[in-house]
Write a protein that holds these residues in place. Structure first.
Motif, PDB file in Angstrom:
ATOM      1  N   TYR A  10       0.751  -1.233  -0.027  1.00 38.96           N
ATOM      2  CA  TYR A  10      -0.232  -0.160  -0.060  1.00 38.96           C
ATOM      3  C   TYR A  10       0.826   1.096   0.138  1.00 38.96           C
ATOM      4  O   TYR A  10       0.688   2.202  -0.713  1.00 38.96           O
ATOM      5  N   ASN A  25      -6.483   2.111  -1.065  1.00 36.51           N
ATOM      6  CA  ASN A  25      -7.244   1.152  -0.382  1.00 36.51           C
ATOM      7  C   ASN A  25      -8.936   1.358  -0.959  1.00 36.51           C
ATOM      8  O   ASN A  25      -9.560   0.299  -1.284  1.00 36.51           O
ATOM      9  N   TRP A  27      -9.526   2.213  -4.229  1.00 39.89           N
ATOM     10  CA  TRP A  27      -9.330   1.639  -5.290  1.00 39.89           C
ATOM     11  C   TRP A  27      -9.234   0.023  -5.121  1.00 39.89           C
ATOM     12  O   TRP A  27     -10.075  -0.461  -6.008  1.00 39.89           O
ATOM     13  N   ARG A  28      -8.792  -0.610  -4.224  1.00 35.09           N
ATOM     14  CA  ARG A  28      -9.016  -1.971  -3.924  1.00 35.09           C
ATOM     15  C   ARG A  28     -10.377  -2.180  -3.732  1.00 35.09           C
ATOM     16  O   ARG A  28     -11.121  -3.195  -4.173  1.00 35.09           O
ATOM     17  N   LYS A  29     -11.001  -1.605  -2.882  1.00 39.23           N
ATOM     18  CA  LYS A  29     -12.535  -1.846  -2.633  1.00 39.23           C
ATOM     19  C   LYS A  29     -13.342  -1.660  -3.642  1.00 39.23           C
ATOM     20  O   LYS A  29     -14.633  -2.329  -3.822  1.00 39.23           O
ATOM     21  N   MET A  32      -9.985  -3.257  -7.874  1.00 40.03           N
ATOM     22  CA  MET A  32      -8.457  -3.367  -8.223  1.00 40.03           C
ATOM     23  C   MET A  32      -8.026  -4.686  -7.518  1.00 40.03           C
ATOM     24  O   MET A  32      -7.942  -4.523  -6.527  1.00 40.03           O
ATOM     25  N   MET A  34      -5.642  -7.091  -5.920  1.00 44.78           N
ATOM     26  CA  MET A  34      -4.472  -7.138  -5.028  1.00 44.78           C
ATOM     27  C   MET A  34      -4.547  -8.660  -4.418  1.00 44.78           C
ATOM     28  O   MET A  34      -5.301  -9.360  -4.290  1.00 44.78           O
ATOM     29  N   ARG A  45      -0.334  -7.217   1.996  1.00 49.05           N
ATOM     30  CA  ARG A  45      -1.291  -7.074   0.848  1.00 49.05           C
ATOM     31  C   ARG A  45      -0.761  -6.297  -0.411  1.00 49.05           C
ATOM     32  O   ARG A  45      -0.001  -5.192   0.069  1.00 49.05           O
ATOM     33  N   VAL A  47      -0.023  -5.228  -4.914  1.00 44.18           N
ATOM     34  CA  VAL A  47      -0.531  -5.101  -6.088  1.00 44.18           C
ATOM     35  C   VAL A  47       0.452  -5.051  -7.043  1.00 44.18           C
ATOM     36  O   VAL A  47       1.601  -4.604  -6.791  1.00 44.18           O
ATOM     37  N   LEU A  52      -1.654  -1.685 -11.076  1.00 44.54           N
ATOM     38  CA  LEU A  52      -1.810  -0.195 -10.445  1.00 44.54           C
ATOM     39  C   LEU A  52      -1.656   0.838 -11.257  1.00 44.54           C
ATOM     40  O   LEU A  52      -2.574   1.914 -11.227  1.00 44.54           O
ATOM     41  N   TRP A  55      -4.895   1.227 -13.398  1.00 44.14           N
ATOM     42  CA  TRP A  55      -5.704   1.940 -12.616  1.00 44.14           C
ATOM     43  C   TRP A  55      -5.426   3.534 -12.382  1.00 44.14           C
ATOM     44  O   TRP A  55      -6.499   4.347 -12.382  1.00 44.14           O
TER      45      TRP A  55
END
Length: 102
Positions: A10, A25, A27-29, A32, A34, A45, A47, A52, A55
Motif C-alpha cells: 500500500y 485502499n 481503489w482495492r474496494k 483493483m 490485490m 497485501r 498489487v 496499479l 488503474w
C-alpha cells in the motif's frame, strides 16, 4: 525462481502514484485486484505495478481537474501555433533609446 512481476505494498503504491494510502485502499474496494504476499514473515497485501499504473491512468483521464489542465495546455499550444510571435525589428536610427529626450 523469483517472480519477474514487481509488486508494491500500500505504502509503495501510494508513493508510486503520488496518492494517499487511503486512495489505494479505496481503489482495492472498488475492484483493483490485490493479493497477499509474505514479506519479512508477515502477510502483506500487494498489487502488481502494471495493474496499479493502469488503474492510475484510468483515474487520471477521468479526473475533471486533469481534463481541465489538458484542455488549457492544448488551447495554449493551439494559440501559440496560430499566432507566431513577430520577429524582432531593428531600430531605424542608430541613436540609443532616450537620446531624443535630452
Amino acid at each position: 525462481m523469483p517472480s519477474l512481476v514487481k509488486t508494491l505494498t500500500y505504502r509503495q503504491a501510494a508513493a508510486r502514484t503520488r496518492r494517499s494510502i487511503r486512495t489505494i485502499n479505496r481503489w482495492r474496494k472498488r475492484g483493483m485486484p490485490m493479493t497477499w504476499e509474505l514479506r519479512g514473515g508477515q502477510r502483506v497485501r500487494v498489487v502488481e505495478e502494471r495493474i496499479l499504473l493502469a488503474w492510475w491512468r484510468d483515474r487520471m483521464t477521468a479526473d475533471p481537474v486533469h481534463q481541465i489542465r489538458l484542455r488549457r495546455a492544448l488551447a495554449a499550444q493551439a494559440a501559440q501555433d496560430d499566432d507566431p510571435s513577430p520577429a524582432p525589428t531593428e531600430r531605424r536610427s542608430g541613436t540609443p533609446r532616450g537620446a531624443h529626450d535630452r
